[in-house]
Design a protein around this motif. Structure first.
Motif, PDB file in Angstrom:
ATOM      1  N   GLU A 109      13.722   3.203  50.947  1.00 38.19           N
ATOM      2  CA  GLU A 109      13.621   1.773  51.250  1.00 38.19           C
ATOM      3  C   GLU A 109      13.866   1.548  52.733  1.00 38.19           C
ATOM      4  OE1 GLU A 109      15.973  -2.307  50.114  1.00 38.19           O
ATOM      5  OE2 GLU A 109      15.585  -0.874  48.487  1.00 38.19           O
ATOM      6  N   PHE A 110      12.964   0.799  53.366  1.00 39.93           N
ATOM      7  CA  PHE A 110      13.006   0.620  54.814  1.00 39.93           C
ATOM      8  C   PHE A 110      13.515  -0.767  55.190  1.00 39.93           C
ATOM      9  CE2 PHE A 110      10.795   0.883  59.077  1.00 39.93           C
ATOM     10  CZ  PHE A 110      11.514   1.974  59.506  1.00 39.93           C
ATOM     11  N   PHE A 111      12.888  -1.826  54.654  1.00 38.18           N
ATOM     12  CA  PHE A 111      13.392  -3.186  54.871  1.00 38.18           C
ATOM     13  C   PHE A 111      12.816  -4.136  53.832  1.00 38.18           C
ATOM     14  CE2 PHE A 111       9.604  -2.961  57.669  1.00 38.18           C
ATOM     15  CZ  PHE A 111       8.917  -4.114  57.305  1.00 38.18           C
ATOM     16  N   TYR A 127       5.029  -8.042  61.642  1.00 38.60           N
ATOM     17  CA  TYR A 127       6.412  -7.571  61.576  1.00 38.60           C
ATOM     18  C   TYR A 127       6.630  -6.476  62.613  1.00 38.60           C
ATOM     19  CZ  TYR A 127       7.584  -9.787  57.066  1.00 38.60           C
ATOM     20  OH  TYR A 127       7.855 -10.682  56.059  1.00 38.60           O
ATOM     21  N   SER A 128       7.838  -6.422  63.157  1.00 41.12           N
ATOM     22  CA  SER A 128       8.223  -5.259  63.952  1.00 41.12           C
ATOM     23  C   SER A 128       8.500  -4.102  62.998  1.00 41.12           C
ATOM     24  CB  SER A 128       9.472  -5.560  64.781  1.00 41.12           C
ATOM     25  OG  SER A 128      10.587  -5.766  63.932  1.00 41.12           O
ATOM     26  N   VAL A 129       8.515  -2.878  63.520  1.00 42.13           N
ATOM     27  CA  VAL A 129       8.729  -1.732  62.641  1.00 42.13           C
ATOM     28  C   VAL A 129      10.157  -1.641  62.127  1.00 42.13           C
ATOM     29  CG1 VAL A 129       6.846  -0.314  63.512  1.00 42.13           C
ATOM     30  CG2 VAL A 129       9.059  -0.254  64.665  1.00 42.13           C
ATOM     31  N   ASP A 130      11.073  -2.434  62.697  1.00 41.22           N
ATOM     32  CA  ASP A 130      12.429  -2.457  62.151  1.00 41.22           C
ATOM     33  C   ASP A 130      12.622  -3.586  61.151  1.00 41.22           C
ATOM     34  OD1 ASP A 130      12.453  -4.633  63.838  1.00 41.22           O
ATOM     35  OD2 ASP A 130      14.110  -3.939  65.092  1.00 41.22           O
ATOM     36  N   PHE A 172       3.944   4.028  55.324  1.00 40.03           N
ATOM     37  CA  PHE A 172       4.672   2.849  54.883  1.00 40.03           C
ATOM     38  C   PHE A 172       3.990   2.315  53.629  1.00 40.03           C
ATOM     39  CE2 PHE A 172       5.883   2.054  59.530  1.00 40.03           C
ATOM     40  CZ  PHE A 172       7.184   2.514  59.349  1.00 40.03           C
ATOM     41  N   VAL A 173       4.781   1.890  52.656  1.00 40.82           N
ATOM     42  CA  VAL A 173       4.284   1.321  51.411  1.00 40.82           C
ATOM     43  C   VAL A 173       5.026   0.012  51.163  1.00 40.82           C
ATOM     44  CG1 VAL A 173       4.163   1.630  48.897  1.00 40.82           C
ATOM     45  CG2 VAL A 173       3.740   3.579  50.416  1.00 40.82           C
ATOM     46  N   ALA A 174       4.305  -1.028  50.724  1.00 37.65           N
ATOM     47  CA  ALA A 174       4.936  -2.311  50.421  1.00 37.65           C
ATOM     48  C   ALA A 174       4.631  -2.708  48.985  1.00 37.65           C
ATOM     49  CB  ALA A 174       4.454  -3.397  51.383  1.00 37.65           C
ATOM     50  N   ASP A 175       5.598  -3.378  48.347  1.00 37.62           N
ATOM     51  CA  ASP A 175       5.358  -3.893  46.998  1.00 37.62           C
ATOM     52  C   ASP A 175       5.522  -5.407  46.947  1.00 37.62           C
ATOM     53  OD1 ASP A 175       8.151  -4.142  47.073  1.00 37.62           O
ATOM     54  OD2 ASP A 175       8.520  -2.783  45.397  1.00 37.62           O
ATOM     55  N   GLU A 176       4.927  -5.997  45.919  1.00 33.46           N
ATOM     56  CA  GLU A 176       5.062  -7.425  45.690  1.00 33.46           C
ATOM     57  C   GLU A 176       6.368  -7.693  44.958  1.00 33.46           C
ATOM     58  OE1 GLU A 176       1.757  -9.374  43.927  1.00 33.46           O
ATOM     59  OE2 GLU A 176       0.292  -8.538  45.329  1.00 33.46           O
ATOM     60  N   PHE A 185       8.737   0.482  52.148  1.00 37.75           N
ATOM     61  CA  PHE A 185       9.314   1.809  51.982  1.00 37.75           C
ATOM     62  C   PHE A 185       8.674   2.791  52.959  1.00 37.75           C
ATOM     63  CE2 PHE A 185       9.273  -0.392  47.939  1.00 37.75           C
ATOM     64  CZ  PHE A 185      10.548  -0.214  47.430  1.00 37.75           C
ATOM     65  N   ALA A 186       9.384   3.846  53.269  1.00 41.54           N
ATOM     66  CA  ALA A 186       8.839   4.942  54.074  1.00 41.54           C
ATOM     67  C   ALA A 186       8.682   6.170  53.190  1.00 41.54           C
ATOM     68  CB  ALA A 186       9.762   5.248  55.248  1.00 41.54           C
TER      69      ALA A 186
END
Length: 288
Positions: A27-29, A65-68, A268-272, A283-284
């Protein structure tokens, strides 16, 4: 017990058809609370930022978004409607492409890909500089019978010359099959040419294709499902071969619909965020 044995047998057969490895997401942010339906994402290297979109029912906007993980601002796309935006892609020059081709009911006749020029990406409102409309060469009914619901799409990648689309199979009796179509990367109306039929697995919730990305070198494609990433080494149309697929089991199930390469080693992966459930995360994932 019989159901378990059947599932194990199917899983074993599937594992024999493609190389499979397990990798863990980190998990990244968390995304802004207003961005619960992220369905497309790119890491735009010239700006070193993540660009995202949401699907139908949302404004025709991109989110930066920024990468952080800091949400920077929205970018409004002029004179466009978010009929059902499903994926973002980019070319080697930093131009961004919006896939307005979500087609859950398989009845749309206004499928299109929209290009935003890289020179506009510093603006808060942008214009579409190229519009590519298309139709699937083998679709004759709108909608087709439930057994032929092959023509939804949530995933594509871009090269200098072409778009490659990966369909989301909604056909009754889901067997893991999905189609790969090719369209010229230029303005106009085109017939999407089917160039391959590939398979994931037989569980729709785990195996339907929901996102795609190509790495910077243009030699690897990643396809996303709710709990897997499929990697395909890419050279040309002949690369879309079942034997070329490597499956990475993520060990994590959620409504994942967006994927992008940060570099050749990391995704990078994002979920709803589903109502009453966890989600809305980026996520990374290390792929090499």
């Amino acid at each position: 017990m019989k159901k378990y044995i059947l599932f194990f047998g199917i899983s074993l057969l599937y594992a024999c058809s493609s190389k499979s490895h397990e990798h863990q997401l980190k998990e990244f942010f968390s995304l802004d609370k207003k961005h619960t339906e992220i369905s497309g994402m790119i890491y735009q290297e010239p700006t070193q930022q993540l660009w995202m979109l949401q699907d139908k029912g949302n404004p025709p906007e991109l989110y930066v978004y920024s990468v952080d993980g800091a949400f920077k601002h929205s970018v409004f796309v002029n004179n466009q409607k978010n009929t059902d935006w499903e994926d973002l892609s980019q070319d080697s020059f930093g131009n961004i492409y919006i896939g307005n081709f979500g087609n859950n009911e398989n009845k749309r006749k206004d499928l299109r890909i929209l290009k935003i020029d890289a020179s506009q990406l510093h603006l808060k409102t942008v214009d579409v500089v190229q519009e590519t409309t298309f139709f699937y060469e083998d679709q004759t009914d709108f909608p087709p019978k439930k057994s032929n619901l092959w023509y939804d799409c949530e995933a594509f990648v871009t090269t200098t010359d072409a778009f490659y689309l990966f369909t989301k199979n909604r056909a009754k009796g889901f067997d893991g099959s999905f189609f790969v179509y090719k369209i010229p990367n230029k303005a106009g109306n085109f017939k999407a040419q089917k160039i391959a039929v590939l398979k994931t697995c037989r569980n729709f919730k785990s195996c339907a294709i929901t996102g795609a990305a190509m790495n910077k070198d243009g030699n690897q494609i990643a396809l996303l499902t709710h709990d897997k990433v499929l990697l395909i080494p890419f050279e040309n149309d002949a690369s879309f071969n079942q034997e070329n697929i490597t499956i990475k089991e993520l060990g994590h199930y959620s409504q994942k619909e967006a994927i992008t390469f940060k570099n050749n080693q990391e995704l990078f992966v994002a979920d709803e965020k589903e109502k009453g459930k966890d989600g809305g995360k980026v996520f990374a994932l290390q792929v090499n």
